[in-house]
Design a protein around this motif. Structure first.
Motif, mmCIF file in Angstrom:
data_model
loop_
_atom_site.group_PDB
_atom_site.id
_atom_site.type_symbol
_atom_site.label_atom_id
_atom_site.label_comp_id
_atom_site.label_asym_id
_atom_site.label_seq_id
_atom_site.Cartn_x
_atom_site.Cartn_y
_atom_site.Cartn_z
ATOM 1 N N ASP A 195 1.105 -1.038 0.063
ATOM 2 C CA ASP A 195 0.148 0.233 -0.070
ATOM 3 C C ASP A 195 0.620 1.130 0.129
ATOM 4 O O ASP A 195 0.413 2.191 -0.397
ATOM 5 C CB ASP A 195 -0.606 0.023 1.096
ATOM 6 C CG ASP A 195 -1.712 -1.407 0.978
ATOM 7 O OD1 ASP A 195 -1.368 -1.871 -0.167
ATOM 8 O OD2 ASP A 195 -2.200 -1.364 2.114
ATOM 9 N N THR A 196 2.159 0.958 0.759
ATOM 10 C CA THR A 196 2.882 2.278 0.717
ATOM 11 C C THR A 196 3.358 2.608 -0.994
ATOM 12 O O THR A 196 3.625 4.068 -0.975
ATOM 13 C CB THR A 196 3.994 2.756 1.837
ATOM 14 O OG1 THR A 196 3.346 1.663 2.931
ATOM 15 C CG2 THR A 196 5.417 3.554 2.099
ATOM 16 N N ALA A 197 4.082 1.664 -1.374
ATOM 17 C CA ALA A 197 4.439 1.733 -2.731
ATOM 18 C C ALA A 197 3.558 2.403 -3.811
ATOM 19 O O ALA A 197 3.477 3.237 -4.648
ATOM 20 C CB ALA A 197 4.638 0.297 -3.504
ATOM 21 N N MET A 198 2.193 1.490 -3.382
ATOM 22 C CA MET A 198 0.401 2.256 -4.840
ATOM 23 C C MET A 198 0.777 3.683 -3.824
ATOM 24 O O MET A 198 0.406 4.494 -5.248
ATOM 25 C CB MET A 198 -0.210 1.364 -4.430
ATOM 26 C CG MET A 198 -1.038 1.928 -4.609
ATOM 27 S SD MET A 198 -3.071 0.742 -4.252
ATOM 28 C CE MET A 198 -4.131 1.774 -5.606
ATOM 29 N N ALA A 199 0.742 4.079 -2.549
ATOM 30 C CA ALA A 199 0.273 5.881 -2.036
ATOM 31 C C ALA A 199 1.712 6.580 -3.134
ATOM 32 O O ALA A 199 1.157 7.279 -3.765
ATOM 33 C CB ALA A 199 0.864 6.091 -1.103
ATOM 34 N N ILE A 200 3.098 6.186 -3.426
ATOM 35 C CA ILE A 200 4.233 7.057 -3.835
ATOM 36 C C ILE A 200 3.687 6.783 -5.428
ATOM 37 O O ILE A 200 3.672 8.054 -5.870
ATOM 38 C CB ILE A 200 5.314 6.293 -3.663
ATOM 39 C CG1 ILE A 200 5.892 6.032 -1.903
ATOM 40 C CG2 ILE A 200 6.660 6.556 -4.180
ATOM 41 C CD1 ILE A 200 7.031 4.846 -1.851
ATOM 42 N N ALA A 201 2.949 6.321 -5.660
ATOM 43 C CA ALA A 201 2.931 5.715 -7.574
ATOM 44 C C ALA A 201 1.644 6.701 -8.059
ATOM 45 O O ALA A 201 1.805 7.981 -8.837
ATOM 46 C CB ALA A 201 2.362 4.538 -7.865
ATOM 47 N N LEU A 202 0.650 7.625 -6.499
ATOM 48 C CA LEU A 202 -0.544 7.860 -7.248
ATOM 49 C C LEU A 202 0.491 9.092 -7.034
ATOM 50 O O LEU A 202 -0.410 10.600 -7.827
ATOM 51 C CB LEU A 202 -1.239 7.961 -5.903
ATOM 52 C CG LEU A 202 -2.388 6.121 -5.365
ATOM 53 C CD1 LEU A 202 -2.982 7.126 -4.911
ATOM 54 C CD2 LEU A 202 -2.337 5.943 -6.824
ATOM 55 N N PHE A 203 1.457 9.405 -6.105
ATOM 56 C CA PHE A 203 1.987 10.763 -5.986
ATOM 57 C C PHE A 203 2.605 10.908 -7.103
ATOM 58 O O PHE A 203 2.449 12.524 -7.866
ATOM 59 C CB PHE A 203 3.049 10.953 -4.975
ATOM 60 C CG PHE A 203 2.234 11.417 -3.185
ATOM 61 C CD1 PHE A 203 1.595 12.318 -3.343
ATOM 62 C CD2 PHE A 203 2.211 10.540 -2.782
ATOM 63 C CE1 PHE A 203 0.834 12.712 -1.867
ATOM 64 C CE2 PHE A 203 1.366 10.242 -1.470
ATOM 65 C CZ PHE A 203 1.544 11.978 -1.139
ATOM 66 N N MET A 204 3.365 9.981 -7.879
ATOM 67 C CA MET A 204 4.060 11.068 -8.807
ATOM 68 C C MET A 204 3.349 10.565 -10.103
ATOM 69 O O MET A 204 3.310 11.330 -10.881
ATOM 70 C CB MET A 204 5.033 9.597 -9.606
ATOM 71 C CG MET A 204 6.122 9.126 -8.245
ATOM 72 S SD MET A 204 7.509 7.887 -8.724
ATOM 73 C CE MET A 204 7.743 7.863 -10.328
ATOM 74 N N LEU A 205 1.686 10.159 -10.413
ATOM 75 C CA LEU A 205 0.900 10.239 -11.077
ATOM 76 C C LEU A 205 0.265 11.090 -10.818
ATOM 77 O O LEU A 205 0.090 12.125 -12.572
ATOM 78 C CB LEU A 205 -0.331 8.775 -11.274
ATOM 79 C CG LEU A 205 -0.083 7.454 -11.379
ATOM 80 C CD1 LEU A 205 -0.763 6.837 -10.927
ATOM 81 C CD2 LEU A 205 0.565 7.401 -12.747
ATOM 82 N N PHE A 206 0.228 11.383 -9.942
ATOM 83 C CA PHE A 206 -0.536 13.529 -10.486
ATOM 84 C C PHE A 206 0.656 14.570 -10.358
ATOM 85 O O PHE A 206 0.165 15.521 -10.977
ATOM 86 C CB PHE A 206 -1.349 13.402 -8.036
ATOM 87 C CG PHE A 206 -1.782 15.165 -8.622
ATOM 88 C CD1 PHE A 206 -3.338 15.125 -8.937
ATOM 89 C CD2 PHE A 206 -1.110 15.619 -7.795
ATOM 90 C CE1 PHE A 206 -3.006 16.174 -9.082
ATOM 91 C CE2 PHE A 206 -2.023 17.009 -8.036
ATOM 92 C CZ PHE A 206 -2.463 17.517 -8.054
ATOM 93 N N TYR A 207 1.836 14.103 -9.971
ATOM 94 C CA TYR A 207 2.299 14.986 -10.289
ATOM 95 C C TYR A 207 3.307 15.024 -11.673
ATOM 96 O O TYR A 207 3.311 16.460 -12.256
ATOM 97 C CB TYR A 207 3.832 14.876 -9.973
ATOM 98 C CG TYR A 207 5.141 15.739 -9.843
ATOM 99 C CD1 TYR A 207 5.563 17.009 -9.580
ATOM 100 C CD2 TYR A 207 6.151 15.417 -10.794
ATOM 101 C CE1 TYR A 207 6.845 17.795 -9.448
ATOM 102 C CE2 TYR A 207 7.549 16.189 -10.707
ATOM 103 C CZ TYR A 207 7.373 17.334 -10.810
ATOM 104 O OH TYR A 207 8.508 18.669 -10.715
ATOM 105 N N GLN A 208 3.017 14.288 -12.862
ATOM 106 C CA GLN A 208 3.145 14.061 -13.815
ATOM 107 C C GLN A 208 2.476 14.101 -14.945
ATOM 108 O O GLN A 208 1.998 14.770 -15.586
ATOM 109 C CB GLN A 208 3.699 12.101 -13.965
ATOM 110 C CG GLN A 208 5.301 12.122 -13.327
ATOM 111 C CD GLN A 208 6.054 12.701 -14.600
ATOM 112 O OE1 GLN A 208 6.808 12.638 -15.902
ATOM 113 N NE2 GLN A 208 7.571 13.020 -13.436
ATOM 114 N N SER A 209 0.745 13.500 -14.181
ATOM 115 C CA SER A 209 0.162 14.238 -15.607
ATOM 116 C C SER A 209 -1.176 14.873 -15.020
ATOM 117 O O SER A 209 -2.172 15.472 -15.606
ATOM 118 C CB SER A 209 -0.837 12.649 -15.570
ATOM 119 O OG SER A 209 -1.269 12.402 -14.232
ATOM 120 N N GLY A 210 -1.417 15.643 -13.691
ATOM 121 C CA GLY A 210 -1.649 17.013 -13.246
ATOM 122 C C GLY A 210 -3.651 16.534 -12.773
ATOM 123 O O GLY A 210 -4.072 17.142 -12.143
#
Length: 630
Positions: A182-197
Motif C-alpha cells: 500500500d505504501t508503494a501504491m501511495a507513492i505511485a499516486l503521488f508520481m501520477l498526479f505530479y506527472q499528469s496533473g
C-alpha cells in the motif's frame, strides 16, 4: 438506471451502519441475518438491473457515471465522489455482489452459534462496501479509500476469533504485509498526479501515451510501484506469506477474501491501469515472471499441506499467479475471465470445506477425514464441481476454458514465451495432483472422524448455485477451434485491448491436448499414490532428500523464516533498544508526575467524617481571616 449506481455500494454500507448499531444495543440473530444478508442480496439485485440496462443501452461512451459530491478541492487537485461503471467494473461488481450474497446466506447458518453474530455480519458488509468502492471509483484516490477499507476489514475478520493469540497474530501479519504494498501504491499516486496533473483514471489512460514515452524510466517506476501494491493485496511473491495464515478466520471470510474481495484487488488494479503497464515492457515482464514463479511455488506448497483450508489458500495464490501471468503477457481479457471463473469455484470450495470442518468437530486435517462421499452427498458433488474446475478437467469444466486461454496466450501472445508456457503447464499438472489428492483424502477411504451434524439448507443451497456456475460459467468464452464464441471478450472489447498473437491460431489444438494431458496425468498420478498404492508414497517419504524437500515445501519455501531473520527480529531488537529514548522518557515523566499528583490528592479522601469537618472549619477560618485582613 444510471442514477441507481450509488445504491450498489450504499446498501452494504447501510447494512453495516444498522448492524453496528444493533451490535451495541443487542439484537436477535434473525434480524441480524435479515439485515446482513438482505442488504447484499438487494445490492446484487440492483447490480443485475443496472447491468442489464448498461448492456442493453449501448451507451455511446461505454460507461455510466454518477457524481455524488466533491470530496476535496485544493491546489489544483479536485477529487469527486464519482462512481463509474464500464464493462470491467461490471464484471467485478457482479462477482462481488452475487457471490457475496451467496456467502452471506451461507454465513447465516454457519455462524449461527457464534456469540458475535452481529459483529461478524457488520464486518462482512463493510468488506463488500469497501470492495465495491474500489472497483467503481473513477479516480485513484477514491480507489485507494476502498483499497485501505478492504485491508481494514481483512484485519477485523481474519482476527474475528481474537481470543486465540494466533488468530490475532495472523490478522496483524496480514495488515502489516499488505501495508508494504500500500505504501508503494501511495507513492505511485503521488508520481501520477505530479506527472499528469490528475488522479482520474480515465484522464490518465487517455493522456498517458502523450505524457510518457514507451519504456521510459518514469513510467516503468510508476508501473512497478503500482505492481507492488497489487502484490501485497493479491498475495504474490514476495508478499504472499500472509494469506495462508489468514485461514484463522471463519470459512465464509476465507471464501469472501479469496473469491470476491481482497486478493482480487491487485488483479483489478493492473487490469484497470493497463495503459500505464502497456507503456513499459520491463514492468509487464516483471508481472509475468512474478505470476509464473508464484503459481509454481504456491502449487508445490499446496501439494504438501494437511489442512484443507491451507491447500485452498495456496491454491488461490497459485491461481492468482495465473492471472498475473496473463496480465504480464498482455492477455488482459483472459486474466479477467479466469478471475470470474475462479471466483465461483474457489468460493464453492471454501464454503464446502467449511461445511466439512464444522460437521467433523472442527477438524481441518484431510488425513483425519475420509469416507464422506456417501455420508454427505450434497457436499461431495458440489465440492467435486469446484474441484474439476480448479483442476481444469477438459471440456466439462469452466476452469478448463479460462486456464486454457492463459496457457495459450503464455505461448502465443507477443509478450509470451515458451518458458512461461512451460511453467504454466507444469503448474496445471501440479494443480491437478493436489486437487485430486484433496478430494481422495477427504471423501474416499475409511471414515476417521465421526460426523457431529449435517449442514442445513442455508448452507447447501448456495453451494448448489455456485456448483452450477463453476461448471458452466466458462462456456461464455470458447477458444478459436471450439467455435470461437467470444461473449466475454466482446463485453470487454471497449475497455481492454485485444491480445496480439505472434503464432497461427490453427496450432491451438496442440496446446489444448497438452493441457488436457497435464490435467489427466496429474489426476492419474494422485489416484495411484493416494488411493491405489498409498504404501509407495510412504516408501518415498523415507528418502532423506525427498523428506527434506517435502518439509521445505510444507514450510512455504522458508519465506516466513527468512522474513523473521531479515526483518522481524532486527525490527524488534531496534524497538527494544529504542524503548527508553528521550521521547519515551518525556512521556514517562508526565505519567509519573500525574500519578504523583493523583496519589497526593487521593490522600485527602480518607473517608473519615471528622477530617472532612475539620477541613471545612479550617477552610472557613482561613477565608474569614483573609476577609478581615482585607
Amino acid at each position: 438506471m444510471e442514477n441507481l449506481l450509488w445504491l450498489i455500494p450504499a446498501l452494504p454500507l447501510a447494512g453495516f451502519l444498522i448492524l453496528a448499531t444493533l451490535a451495541v444495543v443487542g439484537a436477535g440473530k434473525k434480524i441480524t441475518a435479515l439485515v446482513g444478508a438482505g442488504s447484499i442480496c438487494l445490492s446484487a439485485l440492483v447490480t443485475l438491473v443496472v447491468g442489464a440496462d448498461f448492456l442493453g443501452a449501448a451507451h455511446e461512451s461505454g460507461t455510466y457515471s454518477q457524481t455524488l459530491w466533491t470530496w476535496l478541492e485544493v491546489a489544483g487537485l479536485s477529487i469527486k465522489m464519482t462512481l463509474t461503471l464500464d464493462a470491467l467494473s461490471l464484471v467485478f461488481i457482479f462477482v462481488i455482489t452475487f457471490i457475496g450474497a451467496l456467502i452471506h446466506i451461507y454465513s447465516a447458518g454457519f455462524m449461527e452459534e457464534d456469540r458475535d453474530y452481529t459483529r461478524f455480519f457488520a464486518s462482512m458488509n463493510l468488506f463488500v462496501f469497501s470492495m465495491l468502492i474500489l472497483v467503481l471509483a473513477d479516480n485513484l484516490l477514491l480507489m485507494y479509500l476502498g483499497w485501505e477499507g478492504v485491508g481494514l476489514c481483512s484485519y477485523l475478520l481474519i482476527g474475528f476469533w481474537y481470543e486465540k493469540p494466533e488468530n490475532g497474530y495472523a490478522a496483524r501479519k496480514a495488515f502489516t504485509m499488505t501495508r508494504v504494498g500500500d505504501t508503494a501504491m501511495a507513492i505511485a499516486l503521488f508520481m501520477l498526479f505530479y506527472q499528469s496533473g490528475t488522479l482520474v483514471i480515465g484522464e490518465i489512460s487517455t493522456a498517458a501515451p502523450g505524457i510518457w514515452t514507451p519504456n521510459s524510466t518514469t513510467v516503468t517506476c510508476i508501473a512497478l510501484l503500482l505492481l507492488a501494491g497489487g502484490l501485497g493485496k493479491s498475495a504474490q511473491l514476495p508478499l504472499q506469506t500472509w494469506l495462508p495464515d489468514a485461514m484463522a478466520g471463519p470459512s465464509p471470510v476465507s471464501a469472501l477474501i479469496h473469491a470476491a474481495t481482497m486478493v482480487t484487488a491487485g488483479v483489478y488494479l493492473i487490469a484497470r491501469m493497463h495503459v500505464v503497464f502497456g507503456l513499459s515492457e520491463v514492468a509487464q515482464t516483471v508481472v509475468a515472471v512474478i505470476g509464473a514463479v508464484t503459481l509454481l511455488l504456491a502449487g508445490l506448497t499446496a501439494l504438501t499441506q494437511h489442512d484443507i483450508k491451507r491447500v485452498l489458500a495456496y491454491s488461490t495464490i497459485s491461481q492468482i499467479g495465473y492471472m498475473f501471468l496473463a496480465l504480464g503477457v498482455g492477455a488482459w481479457t483472459a486474466a479477467v475471465f479466469h478471475f470470474m471463473v475462479h471466483a465461483f469455484f474457489k468460493a464453492l470450495l471454501f464454503l464446502a470445506a467449511g461445511a466439512i470442518i464444522e460437521a467433523l468437530h472442527h477438524e481441518h486435517s484431510m488425513f483425519k477425514m475420509g469416507g464422506l462421499k456417501d455420508k454427505m452427498p450434497v457436499i461431495f458433488w458440489t465440492f467435486m464441481a469446484g474441484a474439476i474446475s480448479l483442476a481444469a478437467l477438459p471440456l466439462i469444466s469452466s476452469g478448463f476454458y479460462s486456464k486454457d486461454q492463459i496457457l495459450w496466450y503464455a505461448w502465443g501472445a507477443e509478450g509470451g514465451s515458451p518458458l512461461l508456457w512451460a511453467v504454466a503447464l507444469l503448474g496445471a499438472f501440479i494443480t491437478a495432483i493436489y486437487t485430486a489428492r484433496m478430494v481422495i483424502l477427504t471423501f474416499w477411504g475409511e471414515a476417521k472422524t465421526e460426523i457431529s451434524h449435517y449442514p442445513g439448507k442455508r448452507m447447501t443451497i448456495p453451494l448448489v448455485v455456485l456448483a452450477f456456475f463453476s461448471v458452466f460459467a466458462g462456456f461464455i468464452e470458447l477458444p478459436h477451434n471450439f467455435g470461437h464464441f467470444t461473449l466475454f471478450s466482446d463485453l470487454l472489447h471497449g475497455v481492454m485491448p485485444e491480445t496480439a498473437l505472434r503464432v497461427d491460431v490453427s496450432s491451438e489444438w496442440i496446446f489444448q491436448l497438452l493441457a488436457a494431458a497435464a490435467t489427466l496425468g496429474g489426476i492419474g498420478l494422485a489416484y495411484f499414490y493416494y488411493y491405489k498404492q498409498p504404501q509407495r508414497l510412504e516408501n518415498l517419504r523415507q528418502d532423506m532428500v525427498l523428506s527434506a524437500l517435502h518439509e521445505f515445501w510444507f514450510s512455504g519455501w522458508g519465506f516466513d523464516k527468512l522474513y523473521n531473520v531479515v526483518f522481524v527480529r532486527p525490527f524488534l531488537a531496534i524497538a527494544k533498544l529504542n524503548k527508553a529514548d528521550v521521547i519515551d522518557q518525556l512521556y514517562t515523566g508526565i505519567v509519573a508526575g500525574t500519578d504523583g499528583l493523583y496519589r497526593l490528592v487521593a490522600r485527602t479522601q480518607s473517608g473519615s467524617l471528622r477530617w472532612y469537618i475539620m477541613g471545612m472549619v479550617i477552610g472557613a477560618i482561613l477565608i474569614l481571616g483573609i476577609q478581615m485582613m482585607l
